[in-house]
Design an enzyme around this catalytic site. Sequence first.
Site, PDB file in Angstrom:
ATOM      1  N   GLU A 293       0.983  -1.141   0.029  1.00  0.00           N
ATOM      2  CA  GLU A 293      -0.075  -0.070  -0.005  1.00  0.00           C
ATOM      3  C   GLU A 293       0.893   0.989   0.009  1.00  0.00           C
ATOM      4  O   GLU A 293       1.848   1.520   0.892  1.00  0.00           O
ATOM      5  CB  GLU A 293      -1.023   0.064   1.198  1.00  0.00           C
ATOM      6  CG  GLU A 293      -2.241   0.995   1.259  1.00  0.00           C
ATOM      7  CD  GLU A 293      -1.735   2.032   1.773  1.00  0.00           C
ATOM      8  OE1 GLU A 293      -1.767   3.260   1.096  1.00  0.00           O
ATOM      9  OE2 GLU A 293      -1.782   2.261   3.081  1.00  0.00           O
ATOM     10  N   CYS A 327      -2.049   8.288   4.101  1.00  0.00           N
ATOM     11  CA  CYS A 327      -2.198   8.033   3.021  1.00  0.00           C
ATOM     12  C   CYS A 327      -3.470   8.298   2.406  1.00  0.00           C
ATOM     13  O   CYS A 327      -3.652   8.434   1.011  1.00  0.00           O
ATOM     14  CB  CYS A 327      -1.746   6.720   2.528  1.00  0.00           C
ATOM     15  SG  CYS A 327      -2.413   5.384   3.694  1.00  0.00           S
TER      16      CYS A 327
END
Length: 543
Positions: A293, A327
Amino acid sequence: MNNALFTFARPENEPSMSYAPGCPERELLKEAIREIESETAEIPLVINGEFVRTGNTGSVVMPHDHGHKLAVYHKAGAEEMERAIAAANAAHESWSNMPWTERASIVLKIAELIDKKYRYILNAATMMGQSKSVWQAEIEAASETIDYFRFGVHYMNELYGDQPASEEGVINRLEYRPLEGFVYAISPFNFTALAANLPMAPVMMGNTVVWKPATTSLLSSWYLMKIFMEAGVPAGVLNFMPGPGSVGSGVVLKSKDLAGIHFTGSTQVFNGLWKSVAENLSLYRSYPRLVGETGGKDFVFVHASADIKAAATAMVRGAFEYQGQKCSATSRAYIPASRWDELKAEFEVMMPEVRTGDPRDFRNFVNAVIDEASFDNCMEYIEYAKSSPKAEILFGGTGDKSVGYFVQPTIIKTTDPHFRSMEEEIFGPILTVYVYDDDKFAETLDICNNTSPYALTGAVFATDRDAINRAENVLRYAAGNFYINDKTTAASIGLQPFGGARASGTNDKAGSKLNLIRWCSPRTIKENLLPPHDFKYPYMQED
């Protein structure tokens, strides 16, 4: 337990404490903060259950008070990485053959230790070492981490229970073997929960792990490692290896026993790991599992029918909580011209109330960015906007790193939907807005879809159902987590599995069964109870 059918029921999400004035947990947390700030911890490596001190050390400081040293840590070199790999390989046989309920017991004990014994000290380490507000620490370092472990056991239970049908005279079963080799876990600075999940998701599935934690979150990662050991994770199963990523990866990527990489961090680093694995494929015993990720350029798209106050609230929270260093943080927004003045008026009310400062002052909403490099990067984008005829600074636009790395939450308005800060990931408290003509709703949706290489989170604000459906369809691949009338940072384990595609990663949904299955190599076993003794089939007989 080997001779019992045992089921772990679906847990409830861990509730988060409020830390409101007068409540007991507020004072307990303050006591833990005083403990953290009063000492300088020593952080060793942990190889095969032993503390290793290399003498090659670095410092951990408070981002909001960078003159205050929290810890001294020892750095792993190539020799130590080789030892960690050997320890992981040596522990593999016994750990991979341990009954899954025994592994589950260890994992659930970790959750209990965090919940009942170490909640405040882990939150305090996160606040002081990563400059998180009390609420941001509580919702992830405590609640989310606990959820990772409790839901992980439940999902492991479901996964192992997924078995094929058997026919008369035949028994079919699936064995969910751990990967053959070790897993390399690389965790980021921004979430203590990820520092827990990245190494431990493979561990709970029977793998052994070499863990490289982020240097800028080492204090909370060290507390996690000690909790894992106290809960009973055996020596060699998880090896704790702080130090330069280039050194660790240089050794790991050349090991024939590398079975997988569990990564959260920058797209650039993940791409480099992927390329190195591809170049070394002939070395490996099996194809390594790559689960990553990475970044995001997360958007809020506002339709003319939107609840503007709700949209403004979502943008302020989504863009500026934890200094935009999630994020999933909102960093670009598309606003219809007919509602811009109303939205700006909401910002004018909210933004002056957004306090920036030390997390020990619970009134502060925004704290420090993680380090000087991050501060300088944020300020470079702000100065670029100030000098551009295509942009103006509406709020914020200043920073001060003399004591801590403080960047004032900043809103930039641009006339160019492809302006630099609309396209590039910044990882700081900077939101860029673009105002579009109402009759160009469909066209601007296409711009939003094609502007960024990332596809992590995104949100649409509208009350018009046709507009919602249009946005949902056009932006189908623009976000792995898509929100309707909610902020982009709203994911919870067991409710919204998290992950994105395109340049945002492999979308293996951390904290879900989808992620756990990546750490298995299933074996199908068929047992024939009465095997045939004649090779001939009925059709071969004469008429």
